[in-house]
Design a protein around this motif. Structure first.
Motif, mmCIF file in Angstrom:
data_model
loop_
_atom_site.group_PDB
_atom_site.id
_atom_site.type_symbol
_atom_site.label_atom_id
_atom_site.label_comp_id
_atom_site.label_asym_id
_atom_site.label_seq_id
_atom_site.Cartn_x
_atom_site.Cartn_y
_atom_site.Cartn_z
ATOM 1 N N ALA A 30 -75.117 -32.930 21.423
ATOM 2 C CA ALA A 30 -75.871 -31.774 20.931
ATOM 3 C C ALA A 30 -75.006 -30.513 20.945
ATOM 4 N N VAL A 31 -74.233 -30.321 22.003
ATOM 5 C CA VAL A 31 -73.389 -29.138 22.115
ATOM 6 C C VAL A 31 -72.244 -29.208 21.101
ATOM 7 N N VAL A 32 -71.720 -30.396 20.841
ATOM 8 C CA VAL A 32 -70.676 -30.545 19.825
ATOM 9 C C VAL A 32 -71.227 -30.115 18.462
ATOM 10 N N ASP A 33 -72.451 -30.529 18.131
ATOM 11 C CA ASP A 33 -73.055 -30.128 16.856
ATOM 12 C C ASP A 33 -73.204 -28.612 16.765
ATOM 13 N N LEU A 34 -73.649 -27.973 17.838
ATOM 14 C CA LEU A 34 -73.776 -26.517 17.851
ATOM 15 C C LEU A 34 -72.410 -25.844 17.692
ATOM 16 N N ALA A 35 -71.411 -26.379 18.389
ATOM 17 C CA ALA A 35 -70.064 -25.810 18.317
ATOM 18 C C ALA A 35 -69.470 -25.983 16.920
ATOM 19 N N PHE A 36 -69.795 -27.080 16.256
ATOM 20 C CA PHE A 36 -69.293 -27.318 14.902
ATOM 21 C C PHE A 36 -69.849 -26.264 13.935
ATOM 22 N N ASP A 37 -71.097 -25.879 14.123
ATOM 23 C CA ASP A 37 -71.727 -24.885 13.253
ATOM 24 C C ASP A 37 -71.394 -23.445 13.656
ATOM 25 N N TYR A 38 -70.855 -23.252 14.849
ATOM 26 C CA TYR A 38 -70.535 -21.923 15.356
ATOM 27 C C TYR A 38 -69.347 -21.343 14.592
ATOM 28 N N ARG A 39 -69.416 -20.093 14.272
ATOM 29 C CA ARG A 39 -68.342 -19.443 13.512
ATOM 30 C C ARG A 39 -67.476 -18.585 14.431
ATOM 31 N N GLY A 40 -66.978 -19.216 15.456
ATOM 32 C CA GLY A 40 -66.092 -18.540 16.397
ATOM 33 C C GLY A 40 -65.371 -19.574 17.232
ATOM 34 N N ASN A 41 -64.452 -19.107 18.056
ATOM 35 C CA ASN A 41 -63.724 -20.013 18.936
ATOM 36 C C ASN A 41 -64.594 -20.451 20.101
ATOM 37 N N VAL A 42 -64.284 -21.621 20.608
ATOM 38 C CA VAL A 42 -64.967 -22.171 21.771
ATOM 39 C C VAL A 42 -63.930 -22.593 22.794
ATOM 40 N N THR A 43 -64.375 -22.734 24.023
ATOM 41 C CA THR A 43 -63.529 -23.301 25.069
ATOM 42 C C THR A 43 -64.068 -24.685 25.375
ATOM 43 N N ILE A 44 -63.232 -25.681 25.160
ATOM 44 C CA ILE A 44 -63.606 -27.070 25.428
ATOM 45 C C ILE A 44 -63.130 -27.404 26.831
ATOM 46 N N ALA A 61 -70.202 -38.253 15.363
ATOM 47 C CA ALA A 61 -70.947 -38.843 16.479
ATOM 48 C C ALA A 61 -71.184 -40.332 16.271
ATOM 49 N N ARG A 62 -70.993 -40.829 15.039
ATOM 50 C CA ARG A 62 -71.249 -42.248 14.759
ATOM 51 C C ARG A 62 -69.991 -43.096 14.803
ATOM 52 N N ALA A 63 -68.845 -42.456 14.960
ATOM 53 C CA ALA A 63 -67.589 -43.204 15.046
ATOM 54 C C ALA A 63 -67.539 -43.966 16.368
ATOM 55 N N ALA A 64 -66.674 -44.945 16.422
ATOM 56 C CA ALA A 64 -66.492 -45.692 17.672
ATOM 57 C C ALA A 64 -65.052 -45.485 18.140
ATOM 58 N N PRO A 65 -64.814 -44.647 19.112
ATOM 59 C CA PRO A 65 -65.757 -43.797 19.845
ATOM 60 C C PRO A 65 -66.015 -42.484 19.096
ATOM 61 N N PRO A 66 -67.142 -41.814 19.398
ATOM 62 C CA PRO A 66 -67.420 -40.509 18.803
ATOM 63 C C PRO A 66 -66.298 -39.523 19.152
ATOM 64 N N PHE A 67 -65.974 -38.621 18.214
ATOM 65 C CA PHE A 67 -64.860 -37.699 18.435
ATOM 66 C C PHE A 67 -65.149 -36.334 17.836
ATOM 67 N N LEU A 68 -64.316 -35.373 18.244
ATOM 68 C CA LEU A 68 -64.292 -34.047 17.637
ATOM 69 C C LEU A 68 -62.845 -33.689 17.351
ATOM 70 N N ASP A 69 -62.640 -32.872 16.339
ATOM 71 C CA ASP A 69 -61.320 -32.352 15.997
ATOM 72 C C ASP A 69 -61.363 -30.836 16.143
ATOM 73 N N TYR A 70 -60.243 -30.246 16.578
ATOM 74 C CA TYR A 70 -60.176 -28.804 16.731
ATOM 75 C C TYR A 70 -58.767 -28.313 16.411
ATOM 76 N N PHE A 71 -58.689 -27.022 16.083
ATOM 77 C CA PHE A 71 -57.427 -26.320 15.939
ATOM 78 C C PHE A 71 -57.307 -25.366 17.116
ATOM 79 N N ASP A 72 -56.086 -25.242 17.673
ATOM 80 C CA ASP A 72 -55.906 -24.331 18.797
ATOM 81 C C ASP A 72 -55.787 -22.889 18.294
ATOM 82 N N LEU A 73 -55.623 -21.956 19.220
ATOM 83 C CA LEU A 73 -55.579 -20.537 18.862
ATOM 84 C C LEU A 73 -54.402 -20.188 17.951
ATOM 85 N N GLN A 74 -53.343 -20.973 18.008
ATOM 86 C CA GLN A 74 -52.184 -20.730 17.156
ATOM 87 C C GLN A 74 -52.338 -21.379 15.779
ATOM 88 N N GLY A 75 -53.470 -22.064 15.561
ATOM 89 C CA GLY A 75 -53.714 -22.707 14.279
ATOM 90 C C GLY A 75 -53.116 -24.097 14.163
#
Length: 116
Positions: A30-44, A61-75
Motif C-alpha cells: 500500500a505504501v509503495v502505491d502511495l509513493a509511486f503516485d507521490y510527486r516528490g522524493n521519498v526515503t526508502i 506488485a504482481r511480479a515474482a517477487p514484487p519490486f519497485l524501481d527508483y532513481f537516486d538524488l543524482q538521477g
C-alpha cells in the motif's frame, strides 16, 4: 494515516512529511502505491537497516517477487528493490503537486479577483 494541511489549501491533503511507521506496522504494498503516485522524493528504509533517498519510478506488485524501481538524488538508476527488502517508505521530499489542483487554481484566482 496522518497528513499535513496547508491552511491556504485546506482541501488538499499531502503525504509530505508522513512516516507510515509512526502509525504502526507498515503495509509495504500500500505504501509503495502511495509513493509511486507521490510527486516528490521519498526515503526508502531497507529491511537491512540502510536507507536511500530517491524518486519511485516504477513498481509491480504482481511480479515474482514484487519490486519497485527508483532513481537516486543524482538521477542515477533505475535501481530495483524487492518489496521484501523494504521496511518503510517515508515521504521526505517536497510534494511538488501540492496546491496545483484545478480547485486550488480556482481558489487562488477568486482570491486575486477579490471574490474569495
Amino acid at each position: 494515516m496522518s497528513t499535513q494541511h496547508d491552511p491556504a489549501e485546506a482541501d488538499e491533503l499531502s503525504l509530505e512529511g508522513w512516516d507510515p511507521a509512526q502509525d504502526g506496522a507498515v503495509d509495504v504494498p500500500a505504501v509503495v502505491d502511495l509513493a509511486f503516485d507521490y510527486r516528490g522524493n521519498v526515503t526508502i528504509d531497507r529491511a537491512d537497516g540502510g536507507s536511500v533517498v530517491g524518486y519511485l519510478s516504477n513498481r509491480d506488485a504482481r511480479a515474482a517477487p514484487p519490486f519497485l524501481d527508483y532513481f537516486d538524488l543524482q538521477g542515477r538508476g533505475p535501481f530495483r528493490l524487492s518489496y521484501a527488502e523494504v521496511a518503510n517508505i517515508r515521504f521526505t521530499g517536497k510534494d511538488t503537486a501540492k496546491g496545483n489542483s484545478y480547485e486550488a487554481y480556482q481558489r487562488r484566482k477568486a482570491a486575486e479577483a477579490g471574490q474569495g
